[in-house]
Motif scaffolding. Structure first.
Motif, PDB file in Angstrom:
ATOM      1  N   UNK A  14      -1.244  -2.416  -7.972  1.00 31.74           N
ATOM      2  CA  UNK A  14      -0.145  -1.544  -7.538  1.00 31.74           C
ATOM      3  C   UNK A  14       0.816  -2.341  -6.664  1.00 31.74           C
ATOM      4  N   UNK A  15       1.971  -2.654  -7.230  1.00 29.59           N
ATOM      5  CA  UNK A  15       2.996  -3.389  -6.501  1.00 29.59           C
ATOM      6  C   UNK A  15       4.116  -2.464  -6.050  1.00 29.59           C
ATOM      7  N   UNK A  16       3.991  -1.175  -6.329  1.00 29.58           N
ATOM      8  CA  UNK A  16       5.000  -0.209  -5.904  1.00 29.58           C
ATOM      9  C   UNK A  16       4.422   0.611  -4.762  1.00 29.58           C
ATOM     10  N   UNK A  17       5.290   1.289  -4.053  1.00 31.25           N
ATOM     11  CA  UNK A  17       4.837   2.108  -2.933  1.00 31.25           C
ATOM     12  C   UNK A  17       4.868   1.327  -1.633  1.00 31.25           C
ATOM     13  N   UNK A  18       4.178   1.872  -0.645  1.00 29.59           N
ATOM     14  CA  UNK A  18       4.224   1.316   0.703  1.00 29.59           C
ATOM     15  C   UNK A  18       2.828   1.159   1.263  1.00 29.59           C
ATOM     16  N   UNK A  19       2.655   0.160   2.141  1.00 27.10           N
ATOM     17  CA  UNK A  19       1.375  -0.075   2.814  1.00 27.10           C
ATOM     18  C   UNK A  19       1.613  -0.137   4.318  1.00 27.10           C
ATOM     19  N   UNK A  20       0.834   0.605   5.055  1.00 26.36           N
ATOM     20  CA  UNK A  20       0.942   0.615   6.512  1.00 26.36           C
ATOM     21  C   UNK A  20       0.525  -0.729   7.098  1.00 26.36           C
ATOM     22  N   UNK A  75       3.699  -4.377  -0.918  1.00 23.47           N
ATOM     23  CA  UNK A  75       3.753  -2.990  -0.426  1.00 23.47           C
ATOM     24  C   UNK A  75       4.076  -2.941   1.061  1.00 23.47           C
ATOM     25  N   UNK A  76       3.592  -3.914   1.827  1.00 27.81           N
ATOM     26  CA  UNK A  76       3.888  -3.968   3.260  1.00 27.81           C
ATOM     27  C   UNK A  76       5.381  -4.229   3.481  1.00 27.81           C
ATOM     28  N   UNK A  77       5.959  -5.120   2.693  1.00 32.24           N
ATOM     29  CA  UNK A  77       7.400  -5.373   2.789  1.00 32.24           C
ATOM     30  C   UNK A  77       8.191  -4.128   2.398  1.00 32.24           C
ATOM     31  N   UNK A  78       7.720  -3.413   1.396  1.00 32.54           N
ATOM     32  CA  UNK A  78       8.369  -2.159   1.006  1.00 32.54           C
ATOM     33  C   UNK A  78       8.357  -1.165   2.167  1.00 32.54           C
ATOM     34  N   UNK A  79       7.280  -1.151   2.929  1.00 28.27           N
ATOM     35  CA  UNK A  79       7.154  -0.195   4.031  1.00 28.27           C
ATOM     36  C   UNK A  79       8.211  -0.442   5.101  1.00 28.27           C
ATOM     37  N   UNK A 113      11.844   6.002   1.952  1.00 30.57           N
ATOM     38  CA  UNK A 113      12.839   5.004   1.568  1.00 30.57           C
ATOM     39  C   UNK A 113      12.792   4.863   0.056  1.00 30.57           C
ATOM     40  N   UNK A 114      13.488   3.896  -0.491  1.00 29.39           N
ATOM     41  CA  UNK A 114      13.560   3.748  -1.950  1.00 29.39           C
ATOM     42  C   UNK A 114      12.225   3.398  -2.582  1.00 29.39           C
ATOM     43  N   UNK A 115      11.239   3.039  -1.772  1.00 24.49           N
ATOM     44  CA  UNK A 115       9.923   2.660  -2.301  1.00 24.49           C
ATOM     45  C   UNK A 115       8.885   3.775  -2.192  1.00 24.49           C
TER      46      UNK A 115
END
Length: 121
Positions: A14-20, A75-79, A113-115
């Motif tokens: 999973x490369x989409x979404x967000x990680x805390x 995912x962390x960068x997306x967050x 956000x967009x992610x």
């Protein structure tokens, strides 16, 4: 702590979404501990290639954990509201790693956000 590690392993594609931050840094902490254990085992058994200083079990673990590590970094960068391509800045000697580390320690972007939605919510 191990729940976060297990969650990242389960979401290895999973490369989409967000990680805390918790997810990323607990995963990193467990990785460091596992790498230390692998290095000790490799040294005790004598499976270390002296030229590169890599051990057999350490190499197997590195190959196993490579894709999940990249995925959780993206995912962390997306967050923090950045594209996952920012992970490539680590290829720039010294300064790139410092910049990436700065991005990884930043707090989540408020709200969605967009992610995706904020994982803290």
């Amino acid at each position: 702590m191990f729940d976060w590690y297990y969650k990242v392993i389960l979401n290895y594609t999973v490369f989409s979404g967000r990680a805390r931050r918790l997810e990323y840094w607990y995963f990193t902490l467990v990785n460091v501990l596992v790498n230390l254990v692998m290095a000790i085992i490799d040294r005790l058994i004598g499976l270390v290639v002296h030229i590169e200083n890599f051990g057999f079990f350490g190499m197997i673990y590195a190959l196993f954990i490579m894709i999940p590590s990249i995925a959780v970094t993206v995912r962390r960068l997306h967050d923090s509201g950045r594209t996952g391509w920012w992970a490539l800045i680590a290829l720039v000697p010294i300064i790139g790693i410092v910049v990436l580390l700065y991005f990884l320690v930043q707090d989540s972007e408020e709200g969605s956000n967009q992610y995706g939605a904020n994982p803290k919510a």
